[in-house]
Design a protein around this motif. Sequence first.
Motif, short mmCIF file in Angstrom:
data_model
loop_
_atom_site.label_atom_id
_atom_site.label_comp_id
_atom_site.label_asym_id
_atom_site.label_seq_id
_atom_site.Cartn_x
_atom_site.Cartn_y
_atom_site.Cartn_z
N VAL A 147 2.70 0.84 -3.51
CA VAL A 147 3.97 0.22 -3.91
C VAL A 147 4.50 0.78 -5.22
CG1 VAL A 147 3.48 -1.91 -2.66
CG2 VAL A 147 2.82 -1.73 -5.07
N ARG A 170 6.48 -5.75 -7.18
CA ARG A 170 5.70 -4.75 -6.45
C ARG A 170 4.30 -5.27 -6.14
NH1 ARG A 170 7.80 0.65 -6.75
NH2 ARG A 170 9.78 0.68 -7.90
N LEU A 204 11.66 0.90 -1.01
CA LEU A 204 10.22 0.77 -0.77
C LEU A 204 9.97 -0.09 0.47
CD1 LEU A 204 7.22 1.01 -1.58
CD2 LEU A 204 7.57 -0.96 -3.09
#
Length: 330
Positions: A147, A170, A204
Amino acid sequence: MEHLLEIDQLKTYYFTDCGIVKAVDGVSFSVEKGQCLGIVGESGCGKSQTALSIMGLVSKPQGRIVSGKILYRDKKGHITDLATLSPNGYEYRSIRGKEIAMIFQEPISSLSPVYTIGDQIVEALIEHTTLSKKEATHRAVELLKTVGIPAAEERIHDYPHQLSGGMCQRAMIAMALSCEPRLLIADEPTTALDVTIQLQILRLLKELQERLSMGLMMITHDLGVIAEIADYVIVMYLGKVVEKGPVRKILREPKHPYTQGLLQSRPSGTAGKVRLNPIRGVVPSAIDPPAGCPFSTRCPKVLDKCSAFPPFALWEEGHAAACWLYENFM
């Protein structure tokens, strides 16, 4: 396409001293494998309560699912109605966090302040897998790297207050992905983050979704987020779905006056001073909602027959809106 999750006429109500709050009132939709479903609407429209209903986290004793189905299909194709399970039972706990995971709105408050982020990821891995503590710790480091957290070997020993908001988010994503869920629910995952970090988090999530072929349910009030990541969109208002369809159709050809109002109230991004065109009024109380179409008290195109809730009018590619302005009803 394979339905990972199918919601059928879900109703989640809260029974309070002031009356019954119809937080989710007859919602139906499905999430497909490898698809990103966007759920959009103002605060109080039932987005988060829909997610909490799926996760079996509706606040007790006031809140409960009063009717409807939450059908989850596991890897073997077996379908389970989560609405019939005890939220604290073994079967639900074996699905929640492992096969269906959730990223909550505020990472700082969602992470425990007395445990390191590594401890919290390791705990989830040990709960749902057969990994030893050493193996789970190694896996936690790999997840933090995945991440985009730098120096993951050192960061794994940090407490949430030692990380920035973006880093905490994250870490939350790493925890949610630790058991490689088939469905990930992200509830306002970019709230309170600056624009640059927001874009990084969205990219992401999209990258991880495509790589793992998982379903993604993105809950947000931001149509910019929807445009960036969603494939299919449902628009909610006061606990009901008022429009649904492919993202390009919703953004380019919105049919319901509420969806049109959401798009018109966005900043244009053009140079010069441009007056915003907000939706007038406020969302009515969910305890005493208006009869018929819930948007009728704020709608600039309201009709007499809006006193009855309309059926869905259907266009091509599954684009539908619950509005009396149209005639092509399903």
